[in-house]
Write an enzyme that holds these catalytic residues in place. Sequence first.
Site, mmCIF file in Angstrom:
data_model
loop_
_atom_site.group_PDB
_atom_site.id
_atom_site.type_symbol
_atom_site.label_atom_id
_atom_site.label_comp_id
_atom_site.label_asym_id
_atom_site.label_seq_id
_atom_site.Cartn_x
_atom_site.Cartn_y
_atom_site.Cartn_z
ATOM 1 N N PHE A 124 -25.698 -54.814 -56.984
ATOM 2 C CA PHE A 124 -24.382 -55.430 -57.119
ATOM 3 C C PHE A 124 -23.881 -55.306 -58.554
ATOM 4 O O PHE A 124 -24.646 -55.488 -59.505
ATOM 5 C CB PHE A 124 -24.428 -56.926 -56.767
ATOM 6 C CG PHE A 124 -24.707 -57.224 -55.332
ATOM 7 C CD1 PHE A 124 -23.666 -57.335 -54.422
ATOM 8 C CD2 PHE A 124 -26.004 -57.404 -54.878
ATOM 9 C CE1 PHE A 124 -23.916 -57.622 -53.094
ATOM 10 C CE2 PHE A 124 -26.265 -57.692 -53.556
ATOM 11 C CZ PHE A 124 -25.212 -57.806 -52.652
ATOM 12 N N ASP A 125 -22.600 -55.005 -58.702
ATOM 13 C CA ASP A 125 -21.925 -55.257 -59.960
ATOM 14 C C ASP A 125 -21.586 -56.753 -59.955
ATOM 15 O O ASP A 125 -21.563 -57.377 -58.891
ATOM 16 C CB ASP A 125 -20.659 -54.406 -60.057
ATOM 17 C CG ASP A 125 -19.854 -54.705 -61.306
ATOM 18 O OD1 ASP A 125 -20.459 -54.781 -62.382
ATOM 19 O OD2 ASP A 125 -18.633 -54.882 -61.186
ATOM 20 N N LYS A 126 -21.340 -57.327 -61.122
ATOM 21 C CA LYS A 126 -21.024 -58.761 -61.163
ATOM 22 C C LYS A 126 -19.524 -59.033 -61.045
ATOM 23 O O LYS A 126 -19.059 -59.635 -60.085
ATOM 24 C CB LYS A 126 -21.540 -59.404 -62.455
ATOM 25 C CG LYS A 126 -21.242 -60.914 -62.533
ATOM 26 C CD LYS A 126 -21.541 -61.475 -63.895
ATOM 27 C CE LYS A 126 -20.485 -61.101 -64.909
ATOM 28 N NZ LYS A 126 -19.149 -61.724 -64.663
#
Length: 627
Positions: free
Chosen positions: A320-322
């Site tokens: 995941f990117d944040k």
Amino acid sequence: MINKISKLFSGLNFTLISIAFFVLNVVLNLLKIETVFKPVWISIFISAFPFFVGAVKNLIKFKIKNSLLISIAVIASVFVGEYFAAGEIAILMAIGELLEDYTVDRAKKGLNDLISSAPKKAKKLIKTNDSYTVKEVPIEEIENGDLIRVMPGEIISVDGIIKEGFSSIDQSILTGESLPVDKTVGDEVFCGSMNCFGSIDIIAKDVENSSLQKFIDLVERAEKEQTPMQTVIDRLAVKLVPTALLIAIATFVIMVLSKFDLYTSINRAVTVLVVFCPCALFLSTPTAVMASIGQASKHGVIIKTFNALEKLAKVNKIAFDKTGTLTYGKLNVNDIENFSDLSDEKIMSLISSLESKSEHPIAKSVTEYLDEKNIKKEVVENFKMKIARGVEGEILGNKYFCGNEKYFRENNINIKDNVKEKIEKYSSESKNIILFGDEKEVLSIVTLSDTLRENAKEMVEKLKSFEIEPLLLTGDNLSTAKYFSEKVGITNVKAELSPEEKFENIKSLKENNVVCMIGDGINDAPALKLSDVSVAMGKTGSDISIESANIVLMGHDVSKIVYLKKLANATVKTIKFNIVASLLINFVAVILSVLGVLNPLVGAIVHNLGSILVILNASLLYDRKFN
């Protein structure tokens, strides 16, 4: 010449013409109008010609591809007089080729847009005597060491070091950071990022290999490294075609040696080829995938590539990117602490009055929040903004300051111990802190932070139940990344990553895993391209991240990844059943054809029934309910 004709016939316009002639033939038959020339022949010629050309080319290279299977199916159908079957096969496969080409073109559009958005010119400072003159020149004329001026609102044209000036730089295109970064003399700035406020002069460096160019190269590398999934049909094709031909030839030879007449011998051999027509096999995968795509679209999910679902079913790592993925990617006011004797409403009024004069994104977030509360604004006089520090101004005869801790210390404004404790507390929670005060002391603290999506933690827990390990790969600082990862239950965290470092992390993960990447920023595009499955946030995502991804979530509900995983598993099971069923039908039909139980006409009916079975089974996916 043949290649040009093949390319022309495989295009959309000629495919539509082919369909039109096929429909015309159907209408004529329904009206029982006999014609010397069958319009379906034009359909067969137009749609099958590219596959014939492809089959011949592959045979010359000793390769067996789908084009040969399709060609044999068409020829066999024509040979036994099944012209409609031949037309159906040719048109169906032609449409499939068009859809594949469309997907590839869409995937490349984002990269082309990114390349075209790269700065073409720069403001070069040319020294004449003791002064500088500004001249706008093509980017190709810039050399390392040149002095470049970047005005507020402009895109930085080259990588460089700030020689003069202060500003806030929006470098989200490269790092995914949700906030502009304050930069001053000696700090590095990157090509493609935006100068938000003050004018800065930078010394150009790495002109021929800028950060933006490296980023473009990464996307191109990912495009080359991500090979398409070899479908089950492709793997079977190598064995199917020679097997069909051998059985047909063997049937013919045995029949002749057994003193059967020539017509009967040819009839049985052709029946073998007809029942081996791979319609059901070809339909087994695309029909299931199309039904799943339809199912997903009802839930606000766009699945762009046929192999995305099959790969998602095998995924064991999800990165995941944040910003904009696990979080909303937008700053919200969390706390307003009042350390003064003034009322809360008065403090908010003073803050709103001062911050409303600033163009900084943090100030805008504060102003929007207070405007929603209908907080009154006062007139501000002698307003000043200090880049990378804060703002100040006079309200009702008193001077007030609003900005960071460094700004207050520079103005010798007292920060009491209780205020320091609050600053430490909110800093540990990775919140952005704004101090507000008069010329003597801090009167208030305002904190802002990105907001975690509601279902993020529940989603992570459900993914773990599928034996999938979630990871966090972000360009944000480590403390912020750890704060949010702990909230959702992700233990594997890597922060402060450049696009290249994200790319390399995905590349490393792919060595022993099937990896899914979920992101929304331009900086996520290379990693999205390289990953086995990529998911972009459609509502908040950049154009190139959306176009780089296999799957797009049209809303902002990242928890739909759990639904997608369930859908992918069900789709793969359906595909496997369809393949086994179609092969079993073919196997039984071939035996019956060899024994003479089936003739070409009945064989054509059997293989069409197999296709119908596959379609009906696949269609069940469309209305299936997933908890």
